[in-house]
Design an enzyme around this catalytic site. Structure first.
Site, mmCIF file in Angstrom:
data_model
loop_
_atom_site.group_PDB
_atom_site.id
_atom_site.type_symbol
_atom_site.label_atom_id
_atom_site.label_comp_id
_atom_site.label_asym_id
_atom_site.label_seq_id
_atom_site.Cartn_x
_atom_site.Cartn_y
_atom_site.Cartn_z
ATOM 1 N N HIS A 75 6.912 -1.263 4.599
ATOM 2 C CA HIS A 75 7.128 -0.432 4.876
ATOM 3 C C HIS A 75 6.476 1.342 4.283
ATOM 4 C CE1 HIS A 75 6.388 2.526 8.269
ATOM 5 N NE2 HIS A 75 7.471 3.442 7.565
ATOM 6 N N ASP A 93 14.827 -6.347 11.234
ATOM 7 C CA ASP A 93 15.888 -6.668 12.366
ATOM 8 C C ASP A 93 15.191 -6.781 14.167
ATOM 9 O OD1 ASP A 93 15.996 -4.083 12.781
ATOM 10 O OD2 ASP A 93 18.543 -3.824 12.236
ATOM 11 N N GLU A 112 3.983 -0.271 -3.315
ATOM 12 C CA GLU A 112 4.116 -1.110 -2.292
ATOM 13 C C GLU A 112 4.441 -2.510 -3.179
ATOM 14 O OE1 GLU A 112 2.323 -0.940 1.106
ATOM 15 O OE2 GLU A 112 2.280 1.029 1.455
HETATM 16 C C1 GRF Z 1 0.724 -0.581 3.802
HETATM 17 O O1 GRF Z 1 1.016 0.492 3.605
HETATM 18 C C2 GRF Z 1 1.798 -1.341 4.728
HETATM 19 O O2 GRF Z 1 2.588 -0.265 4.353
HETATM 20 C C3 GRF Z 1 1.322 -1.157 5.949
HETATM 21 O O3 GRF Z 1 0.863 -1.373 6.191
HETATM 22 C C4 GRF Z 1 -0.381 -1.433 4.986
HETATM 23 C C5 GRF Z 1 -0.773 -2.703 4.230
HETATM 24 O O4 GRF Z 1 -1.822 -2.760 4.132
HETATM 25 N N1 GRF Z 1 2.876 -1.168 6.637
HETATM 26 P P1 GRF Z 1 -2.251 -3.973 2.760
HETATM 27 O O5 GRF Z 1 -2.822 -4.278 4.595
HETATM 28 O O6 GRF Z 1 -1.390 -5.370 2.410
HETATM 29 O O7 GRF Z 1 -3.742 -3.504 1.932
#
Ligand code: GRF
Length: 207
Positions: A112, A144, A177
Site C-alpha cells: 500500500h 485481513d 515499494e
Molecule cells: C502501487 O502504488 C501499489 O502500492 C498500489 O497500486 C500501485 C500499483 O503499481 N496498490 P504497479 O502496478 O505495481 O506499478
C-alpha cells in the site's frame, strides 16, 4: 525450512511494476511462479509474457471493485491447485470478501502506498500529498478482512519535498515499494516472520 523454493503468486490489475520487481529482485527462497489478473488489458500481463511467467486472466464476477463470492472461491481453488505458498496483491484493485482470505490466511500480502494506518484505500500517495504531510511512504502488510488493516510487515518513509507534485512523490514511493515488497516476500518465505496479534516480528537469520 529455507531450503525449498516457496511458490509465490502475484495478483495485479494494473501497470505491474511491483510484479516486475518481485520477479527480478531477490525474494529467495520465494519465487514468483504465477501472475493472475482480473483485467485482460493489465500491463502486468505484458510483463509476464516478457519475463516468461505463467499468467492467466480469471473472471472476477459482475462487480467493478469487488469479487463475486463464487468467483473468489474459484480463484482460491486455482491458487490451491497450483500449490501456491504465498499470494501477493500488487496493485490488485478488488476488495477480497472471504474465500481468498480464508484459504491464504497468514499467506496473503498487500503493498500500500502510504504509511498505514494513515491514508488507507484508493490513492494513498495522493491523499498524503493533499493532506500536506512532510513524510509519506509505503507499507507491506498481511491481509485481513478490513481495507488495508492487516498486521504491518515492513514500512519505508519517503520525505515530501517542497517542489513535489503528487506524481513525483508517487514515483519515489513506488521505488521504495519495490524494495520493501521484495524483502517482505523473502522474509516470509524464509519463515522469518512471526505474527503475534497486530505485531509482526522478524526473527534473526539463522542460515
Ligand atoms: C502501487 O502504488 C501499489 O502500492 C498500489 O497500486 C500501485 C500499483 O503499481 N496498490 P504497479 O502496478 O505495481 O506499478
Amino acid at each position: 525450512m529455507a531450503d525449498r523454493i516457496r511458490r509465490v503468486a502475484v495478483l495485479a490489475s494494473g501497470t505491474g511494476s511491483n510484479f516486475r520487481a518481485l520477479v527480478e529482485n531477490d525474494t529467495s527462497p520465494g519465487e514468483v511462479v504465477l501472475l493472475l489478473s482480473d483485467r485482460n488489458d493489465a500491463g502486468a500481463l505484458s510483463i509476464a509474457r516478457e519475463l516468461g511467467i505463467p499468467h492467466h486472466v480469471l473472471d472476477p464476477g459482475k462487480y467493478r471493485t469487488r469479487f463475486g463470492i463464487a468467483e473468489e472461491e474459484q480463484w482460491a481453488e486455482f491458487l490451491r491447485d497450483q500449490k501456491i505458498d504465498l499470494v501477493c496483491l500488487a496493485g490488485f484493485m478488488r476488495i477480497l470478501k472471504g474465500p481468498l482470505i480464508e484459504e491464504f490466511s497468514g499467506r496473503l500480502m498487500n503493498i500500500h502506498p502510504s504509511l498505514l494506518p494513515a491514508f488507507p484505500g484508493l490513492d494513498g500517495q495522493g491523499q498524503a500529498f493533499t493532506y500536506g504531510v512532510k513524510v509519506a511512504g509505503c507499507t507491506v502488510h498481511y491481509v485481513d478482512r478490513g481495507t488495508d488493516t492487516g498486521p504491518v510487515i515492513l514500512q519505508k518513509a519517503v520525505p515530501v519535498l517542497p517542489d513535489d507534485t503528487r506524481d513525483t512523490l508517487a514515483a519515489r514511493i513506488l521505488k521504495k515499494e519495490h524494495a520493501i515488497f521484495s524483502r517482505a516476500v523473502s522474509l516470509h518465505c524464509a519463515g522469518r516472520l512471526r505474527v503475534s496479534g497486530r505485531r509482526v516480528y522478524i526473527t534473526p537469520d539463522t542460515q
